[in-house]
Scaffold this active site. Structure first.
Site, PDB file in Angstrom:
ATOM      1  N   GLN A 137     -16.214  34.390 -16.316  1.00 39.12           N
ATOM      2  CA  GLN A 137     -17.377  35.198 -16.721  1.00 39.12           C
ATOM      3  C   GLN A 137     -17.766  36.227 -15.663  1.00 39.12           C
ATOM      4  O   GLN A 137     -18.483  37.181 -15.954  1.00 39.12           O
ATOM      5  CB  GLN A 137     -18.584  34.293 -16.993  1.00 39.12           C
ATOM      6  CG  GLN A 137     -18.483  33.498 -18.275  1.00 39.12           C
ATOM      7  CD  GLN A 137     -18.594  34.352 -19.534  1.00 39.12           C
ATOM      8  OE1 GLN A 137     -19.211  35.419 -19.539  1.00 39.12           O
ATOM      9  NE2 GLN A 137     -17.977  33.896 -20.613  1.00 39.12           N
ATOM     10  N   GLY A 176      -8.050  32.250 -19.365  1.00 43.22           N
ATOM     11  CA  GLY A 176      -8.861  31.299 -18.611  1.00 43.22           C
ATOM     12  C   GLY A 176      -8.506  29.850 -18.883  1.00 43.22           C
ATOM     13  O   GLY A 176      -8.390  29.038 -17.956  1.00 43.22           O
ATOM     14  N   THR A 177      -8.319  29.510 -20.144  1.00 42.63           N
ATOM     15  CA  THR A 177      -8.050  28.116 -20.503  1.00 42.63           C
ATOM     16  C   THR A 177      -6.767  27.626 -19.828  1.00 42.63           C
ATOM     17  O   THR A 177      -6.735  26.545 -19.239  1.00 42.63           O
ATOM     18  CB  THR A 177      -7.943  27.975 -22.037  1.00 42.63           C
ATOM     19  OG1 THR A 177      -9.155  28.456 -22.606  1.00 42.63           O
ATOM     20  CG2 THR A 177      -7.717  26.543 -22.459  1.00 42.63           C
ATOM     21  N   HIS A 221      -9.900  39.380 -21.395  1.00 40.95           N
ATOM     22  CA  HIS A 221     -10.714  39.811 -22.538  1.00 40.95           C
ATOM     23  C   HIS A 221     -12.215  39.774 -22.250  1.00 40.95           C
ATOM     24  O   HIS A 221     -13.016  40.230 -23.065  1.00 40.95           O
ATOM     25  CB  HIS A 221     -10.351  39.027 -23.806  1.00 40.95           C
ATOM     26  CG  HIS A 221     -10.837  37.608 -23.872  1.00 40.95           C
ATOM     27  ND1 HIS A 221     -11.968  37.256 -24.561  1.00 40.95           N
ATOM     28  CD2 HIS A 221     -10.345  36.456 -23.356  1.00 40.95           C
ATOM     29  CE1 HIS A 221     -12.130  35.933 -24.477  1.00 40.95           C
ATOM     30  NE2 HIS A 221     -11.156  35.433 -23.745  1.00 40.95           N
ATOM     31  N   THR A 272       9.022  35.158 -20.702  1.00 42.21           N
ATOM     32  CA  THR A 272       8.998  36.606 -20.450  1.00 42.21           C
ATOM     33  C   THR A 272       7.561  37.066 -20.232  1.00 42.21           C
ATOM     34  O   THR A 272       6.669  36.727 -21.009  1.00 42.21           O
ATOM     35  CB  THR A 272       9.650  37.353 -21.640  1.00 42.21           C
ATOM     36  OG1 THR A 272      10.957  36.832 -21.800  1.00 42.21           O
ATOM     37  CG2 THR A 272       9.706  38.847 -21.399  1.00 42.21           C
ATOM     38  N   CYS A 281     -16.978  29.210 -28.096  1.00 43.83           N
ATOM     39  CA  CYS A 281     -16.178  28.091 -28.623  1.00 43.83           C
ATOM     40  C   CYS A 281     -17.031  27.121 -29.424  1.00 43.83           C
ATOM     41  O   CYS A 281     -16.548  26.423 -30.285  1.00 43.83           O
ATOM     42  CB  CYS A 281     -15.526  27.319 -27.483  1.00 43.83           C
ATOM     43  SG  CYS A 281     -14.790  28.391 -26.286  1.00 43.83           S
ATOM     44  N   SER A 336      -9.812  35.947 -16.842  1.00 41.35           N
ATOM     45  CA  SER A 336      -9.308  36.243 -18.176  1.00 41.35           C
ATOM     46  C   SER A 336      -9.646  37.686 -18.560  1.00 41.35           C
ATOM     47  O   SER A 336     -10.807  38.104 -18.449  1.00 41.35           O
ATOM     48  CB  SER A 336      -9.970  35.272 -19.160  1.00 41.35           C
ATOM     49  OG  SER A 336      -9.538  35.537 -20.460  1.00 41.35           O
TER      50      SER A 336
HETATM   51  N1  PLP Z   1     -14.009  29.666 -18.627  1.00 39.36           N
HETATM   52  C1  PLP Z   1     -15.147  30.278 -18.963  1.00 39.36           C
HETATM   53  C2  PLP Z   1     -16.326  30.209 -18.044  1.00 39.36           C
HETATM   54  C3  PLP Z   1     -15.253  30.981 -20.167  1.00 39.36           C
HETATM   55  O1  PLP Z   1     -16.397  31.578 -20.507  1.00 39.36           O
HETATM   56  C4  PLP Z   1     -14.115  31.029 -21.017  1.00 39.36           C
HETATM   57  C5  PLP Z   1     -14.182  31.727 -22.315  1.00 39.36           C
HETATM   58  O2  PLP Z   1     -15.214  31.843 -22.937  1.00 39.36           O
HETATM   59  C6  PLP Z   1     -12.942  30.377 -20.610  1.00 39.36           C
HETATM   60  C7  PLP Z   1     -12.922  29.703 -19.407  1.00 39.36           C
HETATM   61  C8  PLP Z   1     -11.698  30.411 -21.452  1.00 39.36           C
HETATM   62  O3  PLP Z   1     -11.058  31.640 -21.298  1.00 39.36           O
HETATM   63  P1  PLP Z   1      -9.970  32.154 -22.369  1.00 39.36           P
HETATM   64  O4  PLP Z   1     -10.739  32.564 -23.583  1.00 39.36           O
HETATM   65  O5  PLP Z   1      -9.295  33.292 -21.691  1.00 39.36           O
HETATM   66  O6  PLP Z   1      -9.045  31.020 -22.611  1.00 39.36           O
END
Ligand code: PLP
Length: 404
Positions: free
Chosen positions: A179, A71-72, A201, A237, A325, A199
């Site tokens: 989410q 996600g990030t 996970h 890769t 986080c 994402s």
């Molecule tokens: N965006 C949202 C709404 C999230 O809840 C999160 C992770 O908690 C992220 C982005 C970041 O995702 P990633 O952990 O895959 O970098």
């Protein structure tokens, strides 16, 4: 002590099927998809197959899928790309004050580079209205980024209505669906978005893999340069084992979504109803349009929610005070603050995000533990206040005696 995991919004355990798929690729189909020999070509064929399958899961075309590390990265990539592409004529971005830091901090970074950002303030339940968005649009707005579901209070935002406003003004629209994907139906055409981040996970896939959906390939500035993978957008890769597991996990979640939603909502209501029975406990987020299994509260008269999270941890229960986080941070959650809660309450938010592994027994144990620990924390706070009042009064008496 057996751990009771109730922090599924932070991350999830990989599913058996996803794990199996991943191990098979790691052990057997380990070729580099860019290699010309047969093992490489097998890996390339597998990559194409997973790309088509995952695209189908979100109603996209395979050519619109760009695999990333999660996600990030997807959020960073699209915001920075749109700003830096030649086609982008303006310097104004619209987002919300309740986005994940992956969006917020990227927007702040763009501000330091001369862009202007409007952070829309949601209502008390975490909603943004189309009118509010429309009022914020300017001639130089180049991008609107609004999340599909919030990670602290679980509110599902009305993206189709918001993206309709963007379309009317011909402005690009991105949604952070990290989410939401795997938990509610997500279809890029129904959402009518240009870009979407997800994402693995968060839906029983592995960590470190995700994707960016882009309807407009020419708006992506290469995030890495090198071997030219992902249509020259992201060299490196490909993480085939991760991509394979992510695809399987998402397909699984989609196939069982109705059943899962029913159970998760049942246990969510059980937790919510019981905790809302405690005076001074309030639900946060939208009570109706919320992620399945997502319970979120603010708790009055406790010193800090980190103390409650630690107390529950002592009882083997893993929950969170907000987003993963910032869970250990003593700062008030930026999301709860943006919803208009005063500072005292904003530092006392509790998130219990339930999953399919949580049994009814575990749920009841967690409820009773939360009730007890809230009581204990409050009793301690009151007795500390009384002790401190007593100390102040003793000091005053001593001063008085000395002065006399
Ligand atoms: N965006 C949202 C709404 C999230 O809840 C999160 C992770 O908690 C992220 C982005 C970041 O995702 P990633 O952990 O895959 O970098």
């Amino acid at each position: 002590m057996k751990l009771i995991y109730m922090d599924h919004s932070a991350t999830t355990k990989i599913s058996d099927a996803a794990f199996l798929e991943m191990s098979q690729i790691l052990k057997e189909n380990y070729g580099n998809p860019s290699a010309v020999h047969s093992l490489g070509q097998e890996a390339k064929a597998a990559l194409d197959k997973y790309r088509s399958r995952i695209a189908k899961c979100i109603g996209a075309l395979p050519t619109e899928i760009y695999f990333t590390s999660g996600g990030t990265e997807s959020d960073n990539w699209i915001i920075r790309s749109v700003c830096e592409m030649k086609q982008s004529k303006g310097k104004h971005i619209i987002t919300t004050a309740i986005e994940h830091n992956a969006v917020l901090k990227t927007c702040m970074d763009m501000e330091s580079k001369g862009y202007e950002v409007t952070y829309l303030k949601p209502d008390r339940q975490g909603r943004i209205s189309p009118k509010q968005l429309e009022n914020a649009i300017r001639d130089d707005t180049i991008l609107i980024s609004i999340m599909l579901a919030n990670n602290v209070v679980g509110t599902i935002l009305d993206i189709p209505s918001l993206s309709a406003v963007a379309k009317k003004h011909r402005i690009l629209f991105h949604t952070d669906a990290v989410q939401a994907v795997g938990h509610i139906p997500v279809n890029v055409r129904h959402l009518n978005v240009d870009f979407l981040s997800l994402s693995a996970h968060k839906f029983n896939g592995p960590k470190g893999v995700g994707l960016l959906y882009s309807r407009l390939p020419n708006h992506l500035k290469p995030i890495f340069t090198g071997g030219g993978q992902e249509w020259n957008g992201r060299s490196g890769t490909e993480n085939l084992p991760g991509i394979a597991a992510m695809t399987v996990a998402l397909e699984e979640n989609i196939a069982s979504m109705d059943k899962n939603t029913e159970y998760l909502n049942c246990i969510m209501h059980r937790v919510t109803n019981r905790l809302l029975g405690i005076p001074g406990v309030h639900q946060t987020g939208d009570p109706v349009n919320r992620l399945p299994g997502f319970c979120s509260f603010v708790v009055e008269d406790i010193p800090h929610s980190v103390m409650l999270v630690n107390a529950l941890n002592q009882r083997g229960i893993c929950v969170s005070s907000g987003s993963a986080c910032s869970a250990a941070s003593k700062e008030a959650s930026h999301v709860i603050t943006a919803l208009g809660y005063v500072k005292n309450l904003a530092t006392c938010s509790l998130r219990i995000s339930l999953g399919m592994d949580n049994t009814m027994e575990e749920v009841d144990y967690a409820i009773e533990s939360a009730v007890l620990e809230i009581d204990l924390l409050r009793a301690n706070t009151v007795s500390k206040t009384l002790q401190s009042d007593q100390r102040t009064s003793n000091i005053k008496k001593t001063i008085w005696a000395v002065e006399k």
